[in-house]
Design an enzyme around this catalytic site. Structure first.
Site, PDB file in Angstrom:
ATOM      1  CG  HIS A  58      -7.024  39.629 -11.812  1.00 42.70           C
ATOM      2  ND1 HIS A  58      -8.055  40.262 -12.374  1.00 42.70           N
ATOM      3  CD2 HIS A  58      -6.684  40.269 -10.818  1.00 42.70           C
ATOM      4  CE1 HIS A  58      -8.128  41.667 -11.693  1.00 42.70           C
ATOM      5  NE2 HIS A  58      -7.279  41.550 -10.592  1.00 42.70           N
ATOM      6  CD  GLU A  59      -4.611  39.087  -7.781  1.00 35.37           C
ATOM      7  OE1 GLU A  59      -3.910  40.157  -8.009  1.00 35.37           O
ATOM      8  OE2 GLU A  59      -5.905  38.910  -7.225  1.00 35.37           O
ATOM      9  CG  HIS A  62      -2.829  43.659 -10.527  1.00 34.78           C
ATOM     10  ND1 HIS A  62      -3.438  44.793 -11.232  1.00 34.78           N
ATOM     11  CD2 HIS A  62      -4.116  42.809 -10.256  1.00 34.78           C
ATOM     12  CE1 HIS A  62      -4.689  44.747 -11.177  1.00 34.78           C
ATOM     13  NE2 HIS A  62      -5.093  43.703 -10.513  1.00 34.78           N
TER      14      HIS A  62
END
Length: 265
Positions: A58-59, A62
């Protein structure tokens, strides 16, 4: 000359992440093998390690989106190594989400990579950077449930099947919560570039309390009911039943004793 965006050290996968993947693989094998004496513990480690791996991805989503959009600083910060210890707030990105999984079986949104937005131009790019994280959770949910909606669960051990169902629930809740247009969450980050400067200034003080606001609303019975009905509807569309997610949580909480006479149609 090697730039911050191309330095090989900035893209090398962290041993910490590799270790998490190894734990996920070994514990997943133990669940699949059906070793009765370790099934509950194996489900616990399989779910937690897979959940942390998904948070790392997820990170990373980004950060990778930000890099492509022009923020080359994410490389030097270690965000591209998939190392959870490199995040701005490891407590918010890893520790709290894991605690919430253990306590309540809900996928708490993470979100602790610092993007230098001033390096990026274009509203669509800013929106995509914010959307990349929860879209990763959504993709993870689709992959986890692929055996369900493809009808390939015939010979899958019940404990492994229920563990996948519970993991899918975590991914779906994380994606939906993250996409809420609440200050401090990715959903607000998606729409923020399109708001007026005045509206953004008014919303800014609420950003640190976005999650608290959301969970406060979930304490309202009517809101909680609508939220979980929506989660169940998404999971059913992906071929996962309420019974499978329920027993997945029961296996996960091995300290309460493993479920007896599990029947999953």
């Amino acid at each position: 000359m090697t730039s911050a965006s191309t330095h090989p050290e900035h893209h090398r996968i962290s041993p910490v992440f590799i270790g998490l993947v190894a734990i996920m693989g070994v514990s997943g094998w133990a669940v699949w093998s059906g070793l009765a004496e370790v099934t509950g513990v194996a489900v616990f480690f399989f779910v937690v390690s897979t959940w942390i791996v998904s948070l790392c991805l997820h990170e990373y989503a980004h950060a990778r989106s930000a890099l492509r959009a022009g923020d080359i600083s994410v490389g030097a910060k270690g965000y591209l190594t998939l190392n959870p210890l490199k995040y701005t707030h490891a407590l918010l990105s890893i520790v709290l989400p894991v605690i919430f999984v253990i306590m309540g079986g809900i996928g708490l949104p993470g979100g602790a990579v610092y993007i230098e937005r001033g390096r990026i131009s274009g509203r669509w790019k800013h929106s995509l950077i914010s959307a990349a994280g929860p879209l990763t959770n959504a993709l993870f949910a689709v992959l986890l449930t692929a055996p369900f909606w493809l009808g390939a669960m015939g010979n899958v051990p019940v404990a492994f099947r229920c563990a996948l169902a519970f993991l899918a629930l975590l991914q779906v809740t994380a994606a939906i919560l993250n996409f809420l247009p609440v200050p401090g969450l990715d959903g607000f980050g998606v729409i923020e570039p399109w708001l007026s400067q005045k509206t953004r200034r008014q919303a800014e003080p609420f950003a640190p309390f976005g999650l608290l606001i959301v969970f406060g609303c979930l304490w309202i019975p009517e809101v909680n009911s609508v939220f979980w009905d929506g989660i169940d509807a998404v999971l059913r569309a992906l071929g996962v039943s309420d019974l499978e997610t329920y027993f997945g949580l029961e296996y996960f909480r091995f300290w309460q004793g493993e479920p007896q006479n599990v029947f999953v149609p």
